[in-house]
Design a protein around this motif. Structure first.
Motif, PDB file in Angstrom:
ATOM      1  N   VAL A 271      36.123  41.343  44.982  1.00  0.00           N
ATOM      2  CA  VAL A 271      37.564  41.126  44.978  1.00  0.00           C
ATOM      3  C   VAL A 271      37.833  39.635  44.765  1.00  0.00           C
ATOM      4  CG1 VAL A 271      39.671  41.231  46.371  1.00  0.00           C
ATOM      5  CG2 VAL A 271      37.980  43.063  46.538  1.00  0.00           C
ATOM      6  N   CYS A 272      38.710  39.326  43.832  1.00  0.00           N
ATOM      7  CA  CYS A 272      39.140  37.935  43.631  1.00  0.00           C
ATOM      8  C   CYS A 272      40.566  37.806  44.127  1.00  0.00           C
ATOM      9  CB  CYS A 272      39.102  37.571  42.145  1.00  0.00           C
ATOM     10  SG  CYS A 272      37.517  37.842  41.367  1.00  0.00           S
ATOM     11  N   THR A 273      40.860  36.732  44.868  1.00  0.00           N
ATOM     12  CA  THR A 273      42.184  36.641  45.480  1.00  0.00           C
ATOM     13  C   THR A 273      43.023  35.425  45.103  1.00  0.00           C
ATOM     14  OG1 THR A 273      41.176  35.641  47.409  1.00  0.00           O
ATOM     15  CG2 THR A 273      41.631  38.019  47.508  1.00  0.00           C
ATOM     16  N   ASN A 274      42.496  34.462  44.376  1.00  0.00           N
ATOM     17  CA  ASN A 274      43.391  33.377  43.953  1.00  0.00           C
ATOM     18  C   ASN A 274      43.084  32.922  42.538  1.00  0.00           C
ATOM     19  OD1 ASN A 274      41.001  32.302  44.730  1.00  0.00           O
ATOM     20  ND2 ASN A 274      41.829  30.837  46.189  1.00  0.00           N
TER      21      ASN A 274
ATOM     22  N   LYS B 298      49.436  40.534  42.306  1.00  0.00           N
ATOM     23  CA  LYS B 298      49.683  39.399  43.193  1.00  0.00           C
ATOM     24  C   LYS B 298      48.744  39.466  44.389  1.00  0.00           C
ATOM     25  CE  LYS B 298      53.406  37.363  46.011  1.00  0.00           C
ATOM     26  NZ  LYS B 298      52.643  36.138  46.158  1.00  0.00           N
ATOM     27  N   ASP B 299      48.603  40.677  44.936  1.00  0.00           N
ATOM     28  CA  ASP B 299      47.668  40.919  46.026  1.00  0.00           C
ATOM     29  C   ASP B 299      47.367  42.415  46.035  1.00  0.00           C
ATOM     30  OD1 ASP B 299      49.827  42.233  47.367  1.00  0.00           O
ATOM     31  OD2 ASP B 299      50.451  40.323  48.232  1.00  0.00           O
ATOM     32  N   ALA B 300      46.696  42.911  47.056  1.00  0.00           N
ATOM     33  CA  ALA B 300      46.284  44.319  47.074  1.00  0.00           C
ATOM     34  C   ALA B 300      47.474  45.268  47.166  1.00  0.00           C
ATOM     35  CB  ALA B 300      45.324  44.559  48.227  1.00  0.00           C
ATOM     36  N   THR B 301      48.640  44.765  47.607  1.00  0.00           N
ATOM     37  CA  THR B 301      49.805  45.644  47.754  1.00  0.00           C
ATOM     38  C   THR B 301      50.744  45.586  46.546  1.00  0.00           C
ATOM     39  OG1 THR B 301      51.215  43.994  48.842  1.00  0.00           O
ATOM     40  CG2 THR B 301      49.756  45.295  50.254  1.00  0.00           C
TER      41      THR B 301
ATOM     42  N   ASP C 128      47.213  36.723  40.853  1.00  0.00           N
ATOM     43  CA  ASP C 128      46.211  36.079  41.706  1.00  0.00           C
ATOM     44  C   ASP C 128      45.062  37.007  42.075  1.00  0.00           C
ATOM     45  OD1 ASP C 128      46.917  33.435  42.062  1.00  0.00           O
ATOM     46  OD2 ASP C 128      48.426  33.909  43.570  1.00  0.00           O
ATOM     47  N   TYR C 129      45.319  38.314  41.990  1.00  0.00           N
ATOM     48  CA  TYR C 129      44.413  39.288  42.578  1.00  0.00           C
ATOM     49  C   TYR C 129      43.729  40.132  41.513  1.00  0.00           C
ATOM     50  CZ  TYR C 129      42.904  43.273  45.426  1.00  0.00           C
ATOM     51  OH  TYR C 129      42.150  44.253  46.038  1.00  0.00           O
TER      52      TYR C 129
ATOM     53  N   ASP D 142      40.477  43.252  41.356  1.00  0.00           N
ATOM     54  CA  ASP D 142      39.334  43.951  41.942  1.00  0.00           C
ATOM     55  C   ASP D 142      38.854  45.052  41.005  1.00  0.00           C
ATOM     56  OD1 ASP D 142      40.615  46.462  42.376  1.00  0.00           O
ATOM     57  OD2 ASP D 142      41.214  45.923  44.393  1.00  0.00           O
TER      58      ASP D 142
END
Length: 135
Positions: free
Chosen positions: A7-10, A38-41, A119-120, A122
């Motif tokens: 998972v990459c987050t930024n 943007k994120d997982a959600t 940003d996100y 996976d």
């Protein structure tokens, strides 16, 4: 059981930039997923090639997700993937959509969530990530 890859987050991907993903597809693959958002959600692009899953055969299903709400599914019938093969996919971020570059084919998917930055990232399912690069 869904296999969760890295998972990459930024990432900080903005319009004009692109992300290239390379990896190996499992020999007995049913499907795999790449999420970009943007994120997982908040997923601007849920990219899901299905060899044989959820009633789809050799179809790419794309969608967006805002918390628990999925959007309308978008289907691509061009399917350049092979079980046990390698895959190279490039996601180009544009102002209003994301262009998905596949071997010999490309299509765009709208930026329904109006994300200004992705940003996100996976991967999940029958896919082993070998390299990821962005520019």
């Amino acid at each position: 059981h869904v296999l969760q890859g890295p998972v990459c987050t930024n990432l900080g991907l903005k319009p004009g930039q692109r992300l290239t993903v390379k990896g190996k597809i499992a020999p007995n693959a049913k499907s795999f997923v790449m999420n970009l958002g943007k994120d997982a959600t908040l997923l601007g692009l849920h990219f899901n090639p299905r060899f044989d899953a959820h009633g789809d055969v050799n179809t790419i299903v794309c969608n967006s997700k805002k918390v628990e709400d999925w959007g309308a599914e978008h289907r691509e019938t061009v399917f350049p993937f092979q079980k046990g093969g390698t895959a190279e996919i490039t996601f180009s971020v544009n102002q209003n959509d994301v262009t998905v570059h596949l071997p010999g084919h490309q299509f765009t998917f709208p930026n329904r969530l109006n994300l200004s930055v992705f940003d996100y990232f996976d991967t999940q399912g029958d896919f082993t990530l070998q390299s990821i690069s962005w520019e």
